[in-house]
Write an enzyme that holds these catalytic residues in place. Structure first.
Site, PDB file in Angstrom:
ATOM      1  CD  GLN A   1      10.832  -1.966  -5.033  1.00  0.00           C
ATOM      2  OE1 GLN A   1      10.474  -0.805  -4.902  1.00  0.00           O
ATOM      3  NE2 GLN A   1      10.016  -2.994  -4.931  1.00  0.00           N
TER       4      GLN A   1
ATOM      5  CE1 TYR B   1       5.554   3.928 -10.245  1.00  0.00           C
ATOM      6  CE2 TYR B   1       5.676   1.854  -9.055  1.00  0.00           C
ATOM      7  CZ  TYR B   1       5.296   3.186  -9.112  1.00  0.00           C
ATOM      8  OH  TYR B   1       4.673   3.774  -8.035  1.00  0.00           O
TER       9      TYR B   1
ATOM     10  NE  ARG C   1       6.516  -5.759  -4.551  1.00  0.00           N
ATOM     11  CZ  ARG C   1       5.780  -4.878  -3.867  1.00  0.00           C
ATOM     12  NH1 ARG C   1       5.750  -3.609  -4.231  1.00  0.00           N
ATOM     13  NH2 ARG C   1       5.094  -5.258  -2.813  1.00  0.00           N
TER      14      ARG C   1
ATOM     15  N   GLY D   1       3.413  -5.155   4.600  1.00  0.00           N
ATOM     16  CA  GLY D   1       3.657  -3.761   4.311  1.00  0.00           C
ATOM     17  C   GLY D   1       3.147  -2.810   5.365  1.00  0.00           C
ATOM     18  NE  ARG D   2      -2.178  -1.690   3.526  1.00  0.00           N
ATOM     19  CZ  ARG D   2      -3.326  -1.918   2.908  1.00  0.00           C
ATOM     20  NH1 ARG D   2      -4.131  -0.913   2.594  1.00  0.00           N
ATOM     21  NH2 ARG D   2      -3.687  -3.153   2.609  1.00  0.00           N
TER      22      ARG D   2
END
Length: 378
Positions: A97, A182, A229, A319-320
Site C-alpha cells: 500500500q 489522507y 483504496r 483487519g484487527r
C-alpha cells in the site's frame, strides 16, 4: 465449502482464497526501515489469499507516523524484500500500500521541521510524532502548506517511483491509498480543497490527482498490478461530508473501470466509530463498478460470506482479527475459535502482540503440554 476458501481468479488476480488481510499500521520499524520481525509478521499470515501491506510512504514528506516503514530509500526496499520473500515462500500474494498522508503529519517528522503539505492550508487530523519533550506521542497535525501546481506533479512522479520501488522489493502489486482522510481524499473533498488550478473546483478537477497517479502506476507496472483504496462518505481526520461525495466516488469508479485495475478496495469506517458506509450506496457502487471489489470494515465470517454470496463484493478484507490470528483462514475454514486481539499492542512496541500470537494447533499443543505437566506433578 464456503466460497471464501475457494481459489479466486479474475481481473489479473490469482489468489489461493478470497480472504484478504487489511493494511494495518503497526509502528514497528526502527528508523522507518522494515526489519526481520516485520518479515516474520507477514510470513505468519501468508495463508491469506492476498496480503495488503501496512501503508508505506512514498517519501519523507508523505509520512505522518513514526516507525512506519517507507518505500523511498534503498534500505527500505531491501527491508521489504525480506518480507516479500517470506510471504512468497509460503505461496502468498503481497501488494504494497503506497501512501502520502498529506496534511496529516507533524513538523517533528518532516525534513528540517518543514510544514506538512496539502491541497490547502486547512489543518486536520492526528499524527504520531515527537512532542515538546522529544517523546513519541499522538499530536494534533501541524498546519499544512498548500502545494503549488508544479509540486503536485512532483508527487505524481513520487508515486510512480514508489510503485517501481515496490516492484523492486518483490511485491506482486501496489495499492494506492486514496482513503481515510489522507492526501488524495483531501484533494477530493471541496471542504478541504479550495484550489483554483486544475486540481480544484469541479468534480473532474478534484479527481485529477487520483487519476494521474493511477495512470502513472499503471504505466509503470501494468493495470493488473495496481489496486486502489477508497472511503466514500468517510469522515476520518476531520474530513467534512459534502453534497457531491457519493457522485465523486461513482465518477472515480467509472474511470478506474475503464483502466482495468486489479481492484477497488472500499473501507467502511463504521468500525472506527465513524458513520458507516450506507448499504444502499454500496449496492449502487457495485452496480457502477464491474471489476474486483474489496470491502473492509468490521466484517465477520458470516457477514463476509453473505456479501460474497449476494454479489455485493468479491473479496472481504479482515483487519484487527488478523493481528491476533495469524492463521485466520484456517481458523475460519475449520470452525476454530478466534483469539481476542489486544488494542494496547496495535501501535508500537516489540514482539508482544505482534509476532507472538500462536496458531490454533500451536495453542492446543501448548495446553496439552501444560495439562500433562500438571498431571505428572499431581
Amino acid at each position: 465449502m464456503s466460497s471464501l476458501f475457494e481459489t479466486y481468479q479474475a481481473g489479473g488476480l490469482n489468489l489461493r482464497n478470497r480472504v484478504v488481510m487489511a493494511p494495518m499500521t503497526r509502528s514497528r520499524a526502527p528508523d522507518d526501515i522494515p526489519n526481520e520481525m516485520g518479515a516474520l509478521y507477514y510470513r505468519q499470515r501468508a495463508s491469506a489469499g492476498l496480503i495488503i501491506s501496512e501503508g508505506t510512504p512514498i517519501s519523507r514528506e508523505g509520512q505522518g507516523y513514526l516507525f512506519n516503514p517507507g518505500i523511498f530509500g534503498p534500505e527500505q526496499i531491501a527491508g521489504w524484500a525480506k518480507a516479500t520473500r517470506a510471504v512468497h515462500e509460503r505461496g502468498g500474494t503481497f501488494f504494497a500500500q503506497i501512501w502520502h498522508v498529506g496534511r496529516v503529519s507533524h513538523t517533528s517528522i518532516q525534513i528540517a521541521g518543514k510544514a506538512p503539505v496539502g491541497p490547502s492550508e486547512a489543518p486536520g487530523g492526528k499524527a504520531f510524532g515527537y512532542d515538546d519533550n522529544g517523546r513519541p506521542n499522538m499530536l494534533s497535525a501541524s498546519k499544512p502548506r498548500a502545494l503549488d501546481t508544479a509540486e503536485v506533479k512532483r508527487i505524481v512522479a513520487d508515486f510512480r517511483q514508489g510503485a517501481l520501488n515496490a516492484a523492486e522489493a518483490g511485491f506482486d502489486g501496489v495499492e494506492i491509498h486514496a482513503a481515510n482522510g489522507y492526501l488524495f481524499e483531501q484533494f477530493l473533498n471541496p471542504g478541504v480543497n479550495d484550489r483554483t488550478d486544475q486540481y480544484g473546483g469541479s468534480r473532474e478537477n478534484r479527481c485529477r490527482l487520483v487519476m494521474e497517479v493511477v495512470d502513472e502506476c499503471v504505466a509503470a507496472l501494468g493495470a493488473h498490478r495496481v489496486g486502489i483504496r477508497l472511503s466514500p462518505h468517510g469522515t476520518l481526520f476531520n474530513m467534512p461530508e459534502y453534497e457531491d461525495n457519493g457522485e465523486t466516488y461513482l465518477h472515480l469508479a467509472r474511470e478506474i473501470e475503464k483502466r482495468g485495475l486489479a481492484y477497488i478496495h472500499l473501507h467502511d469506517q463504521g468500525g472506527q466509530g465513524m458513520p458507516p458506509l450506507p448499504m444502499d450506496y454500496l449496492r449502487t457502487f457495485r452496480q457502477t463498478y464491474g471489476g474486483n471489489l474489496l470491502l473492509a470494515g468490521n466484517l465477520t465470517q458470516d457477514s463476509a460470506e453473505q456479501m460474497v454470496a449476494e454479489g455485493l463484493i468479491d473479496l472481504p478484507v479482515f483487519g484487527r482479527v488478523y493481528t491476533s490470528n495469524p492463521d485466520l483462514v484456517e481458523r475460519m475454514e475449520n470452525g476454530w475459535p478466534l483469539a481476542d486481539y489486544d488494542p494496547s499492542t496495535f501501535y508500537g512496541g516489540d514482539a508482544r502482540g505482534y509476532v507472538d500470537f500462536p496458531t490454533y494447533p500451536e495453542e492446543q499443543a501448548r495446553k496439552a503440554r501444560e495439562a500433562m505437566i500438571a498431571e505428572n506433578q499431581s
